[in-house]
Design a protein around this motif. Structure first.
Motif, PDB file in Angstrom:
ATOM      1  N   CYS A  24      78.573  39.677  17.560  1.00  0.00           N
ATOM      2  CA  CYS A  24      79.667  40.585  18.153  1.00  0.00           C
ATOM      3  C   CYS A  24      80.982  40.168  16.951  1.00  0.00           C
ATOM      4  O   CYS A  24      80.862  39.318  16.290  1.00  0.00           O
ATOM      5  N   THR A  25      81.905  41.189  17.167  1.00  0.00           N
ATOM      6  CA  THR A  25      82.967  41.088  16.420  1.00  0.00           C
ATOM      7  C   THR A  25      84.195  40.021  17.430  1.00  0.00           C
ATOM      8  O   THR A  25      84.032  40.027  18.580  1.00  0.00           O
ATOM      9  N   TRP A  26      85.436  39.690  16.751  1.00  0.00           N
ATOM     10  CA  TRP A  26      86.274  38.803  17.524  1.00  0.00           C
ATOM     11  C   TRP A  26      86.926  40.049  18.349  1.00  0.00           C
ATOM     12  O   TRP A  26      87.601  39.797  19.596  1.00  0.00           O
ATOM     13  N   LEU A  44      92.359  41.632   7.263  1.00  0.00           N
ATOM     14  CA  LEU A  44      91.884  40.602   7.883  1.00  0.00           C
ATOM     15  C   LEU A  44      92.377  41.036   9.566  1.00  0.00           C
ATOM     16  O   LEU A  44      93.629  41.167   9.673  1.00  0.00           O
ATOM     17  N   SER A  45      91.548  41.238  10.268  1.00  0.00           N
ATOM     18  CA  SER A  45      91.884  41.632  11.662  1.00  0.00           C
ATOM     19  C   SER A  45      90.622  41.533  12.554  1.00  0.00           C
ATOM     20  O   SER A  45      89.367  41.264  12.343  1.00  0.00           O
ATOM     21  N   ALA A  46      90.749  41.551  13.815  1.00  0.00           N
ATOM     22  CA  ALA A  46      89.622  41.109  14.738  1.00  0.00           C
ATOM     23  C   ALA A  46      88.413  42.009  14.373  1.00  0.00           C
ATOM     24  O   ALA A  46      87.344  41.499  14.668  1.00  0.00           O
ATOM     25  N   PRO A  47      88.368  43.355  14.193  1.00  0.00           N
ATOM     26  CA  PRO A  47      87.333  44.074  13.948  1.00  0.00           C
ATOM     27  C   PRO A  47      86.364  43.778  12.868  1.00  0.00           C
ATOM     28  O   PRO A  47      85.181  43.988  12.824  1.00  0.00           O
ATOM     29  N   ASN A  48      87.044  43.122  11.912  1.00  0.00           N
ATOM     30  CA  ASN A  48      86.561  42.804  10.547  1.00  0.00           C
ATOM     31  C   ASN A  48      86.171  41.393  10.771  1.00  0.00           C
ATOM     32  O   ASN A  48      85.564  40.627   9.573  1.00  0.00           O
ATOM     33  N   ALA A 105      78.931  30.618  10.929  1.00  0.00           N
ATOM     34  CA  ALA A 105      79.269  30.828  12.323  1.00  0.00           C
ATOM     35  C   ALA A 105      80.312  32.147  12.503  1.00  0.00           C
ATOM     36  O   ALA A 105      80.240  32.810  13.306  1.00  0.00           O
ATOM     37  N   VAL A 106      80.991  32.335  11.201  1.00  0.00           N
ATOM     38  CA  VAL A 106      81.859  33.494  11.220  1.00  0.00           C
ATOM     39  C   VAL A 106      81.583  34.135   9.613  1.00  0.00           C
ATOM     40  O   VAL A 106      81.586  33.483   8.768  1.00  0.00           O
ATOM     41  N   GLU A 107      81.697  35.706   9.766  1.00  0.00           N
ATOM     42  CA  GLU A 107      81.476  36.524   8.447  1.00  0.00           C
ATOM     43  C   GLU A 107      82.577  37.271   8.591  1.00  0.00           C
ATOM     44  O   GLU A 107      82.878  37.862   9.483  1.00  0.00           O
ATOM     45  N   LEU A 108      83.001  37.604   7.470  1.00  0.00           N
ATOM     46  CA  LEU A 108      83.822  38.904   7.083  1.00  0.00           C
ATOM     47  C   LEU A 108      83.000  40.163   6.577  1.00  0.00           C
ATOM     48  O   LEU A 108      82.486  39.944   5.901  1.00  0.00           O
ATOM     49  N   VAL A 109      83.578  41.212   7.064  1.00  0.00           N
ATOM     50  CA  VAL A 109      83.029  42.416   6.627  1.00  0.00           C
ATOM     51  C   VAL A 109      84.414  43.576   6.281  1.00  0.00           C
ATOM     52  O   VAL A 109      85.496  43.240   6.422  1.00  0.00           O
ATOM     53  N   ASP A 110      83.668  44.523   5.847  1.00  0.00           N
ATOM     54  CA  ASP A 110      84.766  45.642   5.479  1.00  0.00           C
ATOM     55  C   ASP A 110      85.719  45.038   4.367  1.00  0.00           C
ATOM     56  O   ASP A 110      86.923  45.170   4.206  1.00  0.00           O
ATOM     57  N   SER A 125      96.297  45.688  10.029  1.00  0.00           N
ATOM     58  CA  SER A 125      95.894  46.445  11.435  1.00  0.00           C
ATOM     59  C   SER A 125      96.900  46.002  12.343  1.00  0.00           C
ATOM     60  O   SER A 125      97.581  44.784  12.137  1.00  0.00           O
ATOM     61  N   PRO A 126      97.137  46.940  13.390  1.00  0.00           N
ATOM     62  CA  PRO A 126      98.107  46.560  14.450  1.00  0.00           C
ATOM     63  C   PRO A 126      97.689  45.245  15.140  1.00  0.00           C
ATOM     64  O   PRO A 126      96.543  45.124  15.561  1.00  0.00           O
TER      65      PRO A 126
END
Length: 693
Positions: free
Chosen positions: A119-121, A160-164, A181-186, A205-206
């Motif tokens: 899942c995403t943050w 950098l934001s919760a969906p990414n 344990a954590v990956e960055l996308v977009d 991102s807001p």
């Protein structure tokens, strides 16, 4: 045609066969995730495991940039960095994937990369999912480690934001050992000194963009520091149910609250300080109050601070227990030597640690010192001078050296000592000698912690000490009474002399009383005048404060109007871009429909030509078969005439078999039906004579 796959559809990319994955929560729907720049589809390899799935990102027309090829080749150098698995990318180009792009034009410059499971943050925040302390710490350290590795190479995600922020840690799919344990996308907006500036810059991102830079776009080596600090603080705060329940919605903060002294900020900062230590809360405060992104803490600072934090919860009772033990030790050393050696002046390290005091300093929280100061003042007003003296001594040792509060406490201690002890005793034992003793240091530590836990306990301890001192004073008073009895005789002898002087003093006292009354009246008048002026000053100050609040209110209204106008401008721009995209999509659909109609017309023409050719071929074949039927009939006739009935029957059977292949046609040709009847009769009765036709 547009790329709108269904679950299970096959596709071959760069020689590898894939099938489109099915969304786990929506059977019959392709597994796809929409973002600001495009849509990502899951591709499962036909010959492979689920954890080897790929992500096919199909960009919207505005973001189909040819330079994506160079960018992806450059980002491939960072695929080994933990958390940047999506840097392993392949771009679909006309040269290499021409046939696939011709079939699906939407795939022009699409990117295929590893699919990140989990899942995403954003999902964790939206679901208000509480985390354990160890989970929060592990996620925060993983994100800080990724950011630190990127900063060391001059890189920044820039959005950098919760969906990414993906969390493979919570994936239900079994991943290979060593997976991050954590990956960055977009990562299409990633900053690197070796890459060109993107044509379109995102403003963050807001809920994660610093309001001081949100309007100028993000693309620098410092772009991730503020958003990273907010996400790390969220991850740590998500182990506190009070923080989870106060979340704004899709992020903890509302965008309008960013870098303002809002309630959510103070609540989160307080939680970080209580649960993770002041070092963590101070880093978050630095980021929140920063004037620019370069002033925010680096990810390396976050990683160092997080690495020193324990995964176990802080036990609140530990300081009180340690202080109690210290008090007991101090009681046992009541009569010990207090000569002032260096060793005796040191508070044990475990006691200092339990109070939250840095080794080598005597500073504690100002709130604790303030509470001690007010507690001492209250005891002094109540007449408990010895208790007030003990509290003042406790507070004195932990205030900043040479500060105004230290001077005030020293004066208060000296004043109380002069009241409680004879002058000669006070001169022999100064303040510094008292504060250097080990007994006092330990009792001071105990007093601070016990006061922080319960004011009642402090009063009890001080009351016991005061009672002991009172008994000593009583014994001293009895001794002094005996001495007074011995002097009573001498006083009687002097009584007569005192009576003579009394009359004289009475007259002088009466005169002094009159002067005192006059002085008191003058003093009261002066105090009344001062009170009147003070009242006028306070009223004027209140008026100034009210005016300042009103001006601040007007300024906030003006700022709100500006923000609304700017937001409307952004909304209108987004609507216009969406309108242009719709027009472009409409043109493409019309062109595709025209091409489809043209192809259909050509197909029908080919079908008609093929049908005509087939009809001509059929007619030709039928003519040949008519000739063969006539020949077979004549063959049977000649064989009967020659007396060879077997040969005649074979010829008759061949005639009937050929005739039945297309009898609906042959029965319309000449005398074929008559020939058929004659041959059938001959086969059933070989005495029947075949006529010559």
């Amino acid at each position: 045609m547009t790329f709108q796959p269904n679950p299970g559809d096959g596709i071959v990319v760069n020689g590898t066969a894939y099938t489109v994955g099915q969304h786990p929560a929506a059977p019959g729907v392709a597994y796809a995730q929409a973002g600001r720049q495009g849509i990502v589809y899951q591709l499962v390899p036909v010959n492979g495991e689920l954890h080897e799935a790929k992500a096919l990102k199909v960009f919207f027309p505005k973001f189909r940039i040819p330079a994506m090829v160079y960018q992806s080749e450059h980002m491939g150098n960072y695929r080994e960095i933990p958390g940047l698995q999506v840097s392993s990318r392949e771009v679909l180009t006309p040269e290499r994937n021409g046939d696939l792009i011709a079939e699906y034009p939407d795939l022009l410059y699409a990117v295929i990369m590893p699919w990140i499971h989990g899942c995403t943050w954003f999902d964790v925040i939206s679901d208000q999912r509480n985390l354990g302390r160890s989970e929060s710490l592990m996620l925060a350290k993983a994100l800080a480690a990724i950011g630190s590795s990127m900063e060391q190479r001059g890189l920044a995600h820039c959005d950098l934001s919760a969906p990414n922020v993906m969390l493979p840690f919570f994936s239900e799919v079994k991943l290979p050992e060593g997976a991050a344990a954590v990956e960055l996308v977009d990562v299409e907006q990633m900053y690197s000194p070796k890459m060109d500036r993107p044509d379109v810059l995102l403003a963050g991102s807001p809920g994660y963009a610093a309001h001081r830079t949100v309007h100028s776009g993000l693309w620098s080596a410092y772009a991730d520091r503020f958003a990273g600090a907010v996400i790390i603080a969220e991850m740590l705060g998500w182990s506190d149910p009070a923080i989870v329940n106060r979340a704004w919605g899709e992020s903890y903060f509302d965008q309008h609250e960013m870098q303002t002294p809002c309630e959510r900020y103070f609540l989160l900062k307080k939680s970080l300080g209580q649960r993770w230590g002041t070092r963590i809360s101070d880093l978050f405060g630095r980021a929140w109050d920063s004037q620019d992104l370069s002033s925010c803490p680096t990810f390396g600072e976050w990683l160092i601070a997080l690495s020193s934090v324990s995964e176990e919860e802080v036990v609140e009772e530990a300081p009180a227990a340690a202080a109690t033990a210290a008090a007991a030790e101090a009681a046992q050393e009541e009569n010990s030597d207090e000569s002032g050696s260096e060793r005796s002046r040191e508070v044990p390290a475990d006691i200092m640690a339990s109070l939250g005091i840095e080794p080598g300093t005597r500073e504690v929280n100002d709130n604790v010192v303030g509470r001690l100061f007010h507690q001492a003042r209250d005891l002094e007003k109540a007449g408990n001078l010895s208790g007030a003296l003990e509290i003042f001594r406790s507070a004195y040792h932990f205030v900043k050296k040479d500060s105004p509060l230290e001077v005030e406490l020293a004066a208060a201690i000296q004043g109380l000592e002069e009241q409680l002890r004879p002058a000669e005793e006070s001169s022999n034992k100064g303040i510094k000698a008292l504060l250097s003793s080990r007994k006092f240091m330990l009792s001071t530590a105990a007093a601070i912690v016990i006061l922080a836990g319960s004011a009642i306990t402090v009063n009890q301890i001080l009351a016991e000490k005061a009672e002991s001192r009172q008994m000593d004073a009583q014994r001293l008073a009895e001794q002094q009474a005996q001495e007074k009895e011995e002097d009573a005789r001498k006083q009687e002898e002097e009584a007569q002399k005192q009576q003579e002087e009394a009359a004289k003093k009475e007259a002088e006292a009466k005169k002094a009383e009159e002067e005192r009354l006059k002085a008191e009246e003058a003093k009261k008048a002066e105090e009344a005048e001062l009170a009147r002026k003070e009242q006028e000053k306070s009223e004027l100050q209140a008026k100034y404060e009210k005016q300042a609040k009103y001006e601040a209110y007007l300024a906030s209204l003006e700022e709100k109007k500006k923000k609304q106008a700017l937001q409307e401008k952004y909304d209108n721009q987004a609507k216009y871009e969406a309108y242009l995209a719709q027009l472009e999509e409409k043109k493409k659909r019309q062109a595709q429909e025209e091409a489809a109609a043209k192809a259909e017309a050509e197909r029908q023409a080919r079908a008609r030509a093929a049908q005509q050719a087939q009809a001509a071929q059929l007619q030709k074949q039928r003519s040949q078969n008519v000739v063969e039927l006539v020949a077979l009939y004549n063959k049977a006739y000649n064989a009967q005439v020659a007396g060879n009935k077997d040969r005649a029957k074979n010829a008759a059977r061949e005639f009937i078999a050929l005739y039945n292949k297309d009898k609906s046609y042959y029965k319309t040709v000449g005398k074929m039906s008559s020939r058929l009847n004659n041959l059938q009769q001959f086969i059933s009765d070989d005495s029947h004579w075949i006529p010559k036709l």
